[in-house]
Design an enzyme around this catalytic site. Structure first.
Site, mmCIF file in Angstrom:
data_model
loop_
_atom_site.group_PDB
_atom_site.id
_atom_site.type_symbol
_atom_site.label_atom_id
_atom_site.label_comp_id
_atom_site.label_asym_id
_atom_site.label_seq_id
_atom_site.Cartn_x
_atom_site.Cartn_y
_atom_site.Cartn_z
ATOM 1 N N GLU A 182 -6.097 -12.647 6.098
ATOM 2 C CA GLU A 182 -6.881 -11.417 6.225
ATOM 3 C C GLU A 182 -8.198 -11.515 5.458
ATOM 4 O OE1 GLU A 182 -4.496 -8.140 4.841
ATOM 5 O OE2 GLU A 182 -3.641 -9.255 3.199
ATOM 6 N N HIS A 210 0.792 -1.231 0.000
ATOM 7 C CA HIS A 210 0.000 0.000 0.000
ATOM 8 C C HIS A 210 0.825 1.282 0.000
ATOM 9 C CE1 HIS A 210 -3.852 -1.909 0.039
ATOM 10 N NE2 HIS A 210 -3.565 -2.621 1.109
ATOM 11 N N ASP A 264 16.487 -11.623 -4.403
ATOM 12 C CA ASP A 264 17.785 -11.277 -4.988
ATOM 13 C C ASP A 264 18.282 -9.928 -4.463
ATOM 14 O OD1 ASP A 264 17.946 -13.617 -6.398
ATOM 15 O OD2 ASP A 264 17.571 -12.742 -8.373
ATOM 16 N N ASP A 289 -8.305 -5.585 6.355
ATOM 17 C CA ASP A 289 -8.907 -6.364 5.272
ATOM 18 C C ASP A 289 -9.891 -7.402 5.814
ATOM 19 O OD1 ASP A 289 -8.012 -5.581 2.585
ATOM 20 O OD2 ASP A 289 -6.031 -5.831 3.456
ATOM 21 N N ARG A 328 6.920 -6.267 2.690
ATOM 22 C CA ARG A 328 5.649 -6.835 2.207
ATOM 23 C C ARG A 328 5.576 -6.652 0.701
ATOM 24 N NH1 ARG A 328 -0.479 -5.566 4.312
ATOM 25 N NH2 ARG A 328 -0.060 -3.419 3.634
HETATM 26 O O1 LIG Z 1 -5.544 -5.681 6.608
HETATM 27 C C1 LIG Z 1 -4.692 -5.078 7.282
HETATM 28 O O2 LIG Z 1 -4.928 -4.563 8.391
HETATM 29 C C2 LIG Z 1 -3.347 -5.015 6.715
HETATM 30 O O3 LIG Z 1 -2.963 -5.844 5.949
HETATM 31 C C3 LIG Z 1 -2.525 -3.821 7.014
HETATM 32 C C4 LIG Z 1 -2.999 -2.705 6.111
HETATM 33 O O4 LIG Z 1 -2.724 -3.051 4.793
HETATM 34 C C5 LIG Z 1 -2.342 -1.420 6.467
HETATM 35 O O5 LIG Z 1 -1.837 -0.835 5.335
HETATM 36 C C6 LIG Z 1 -3.300 -0.512 7.130
HETATM 37 O O6 LIG Z 1 -2.796 0.761 7.261
#
Ligand SMILES: O=C(O)C(=O)C[C@H](O)[C@@H](O)CO
Length: 266
Positions: free
Chosen positions: A152, A48, A87, A178, A73
């Site tokens: 998630e 993100h 790598d 999520d 991530r």
């Molecule tokens: O679902 C979540 O919680 C995450 O995976 C973390 C978020 O992606 C994070 O970017 C929230 O700010």
């Protein structure tokens, strides 16, 4: 030189919680500042935050002198992207939205060389091998690589036991935003059915001998999840910290409802 050790992977076996911070600025300068603050680990977010393989590499290089361990991530679990990240020297990889054991097994394969997997050999071209300064990298790399899969979604929670049981999955990380959104609660992980899923996922993961982590910027959540058995908890997000501090600082001088005096209009 020796293959660099992965202190995060080793620490996952210990009982003390490891406190982490989300790093979302996508710049080496900000990542280096975070790395000086004493957190055990930092999540360099390729999902993100506006990161690419080169920006992730630059952040790995910036934080390399410090004790804080970078967990990277990936934007998704594509084997070709994983090859590039490994790598570049990523040791601990987090992959979002893992919902089945089959997906988890494919991720393990992407992180291992044949005959145990499908990772391509970059050899002396790669930072991972320190440009061939590390002897026997192909045979030993997996010992210091750490795979963290994110659960998630409701399906992921249902399959948590099978996912956690996959050999080569080192840890499960729960994504409350999520998970709650997918369950119809638009980011509200405090809902009882979401909390129930979180608790069950932690218990299931631990029952399979794997470590469990979670993102919990609110202190009461972080303490509860730690009590429930989470071993690595991201207790802050750098971007939120900066914004909250900026807003709070201005509020000392001007009520938040008052508009700015200087405003740019187009
Ligand atoms: O679902 C979540 O919680 C995450 O995976 C973390 C978020 O992606 C994070 O970017 C929230 O700010």
């Amino acid at each position: 030189m020796d293959l660099p050790l992965n202190p995060f992977k080793a620490a996952l076996r210990r009982s003390e919680p490891l406190y982490g911070i989300w790093a979302g600025f996508a710049t080496p300068y900000a990542a280096e500042i975070i790395a000086t603050t004493g957190y055990d680990w930092m999540l360099v977010d390729g999902e993100h935050a506006p990161n690419t393989v080169p920006t992730l590499l630059a952040q790995l290089q910036a934080v390399a002198p410090y004790a804080t361990h970078p967990v990277v991530r990936a934007v998704h679990g594509d084997a070709v992207l994983i090859k590039q990240l490994l790598d570049a020297g990523v040791q601990t990889l987090m992959v979002p939205m893992v919902e089945t054991a089959e997906q988890a097994r494919a991720l393990v394969q992407a992180m291992r060389y044949p005959p145990h997997g499908i990772r391509g050999v970059g050899g002396g071209l790669t930072r991972a091998t320190r440009w061939d300064a590390v002897p026997d990298y192909i045979r030993t790399a997996h010992e210091q690589l750490c795979l963290v899969v994110q659960i998630e979604s409701r399906l992921g929670v249902e399959n948590a036991a099978e996912i956690a049981a996959v050999d080569g999955v080192d840890a499960v990380f729960i994504g409350p935003a999520d998970l709650s959104t997918g369950m119809g609660h638009a980011g509200d992980a405090s809902q009882p059915e979401v909390q129930d899923c979180i608790r069950r996922t932690i218990e299931t993961t631990l029952a399979h001998g794997k470590a469990c982590g979670i993102l919990a910027p609110r202190e009461e959540d972080a303490r509860r999840y730690t009590e429930w058995g989470c071993r690595f908890v991201a207790v802050a997000i750098d971007i939120s910290l900066m914004r909250q501090a900026a807003v709070a600082n201005l509020a000392r001088y001007r009520a938040p409802s008052q508009p700015a005096i200087v405003s740019t209009t187009y």
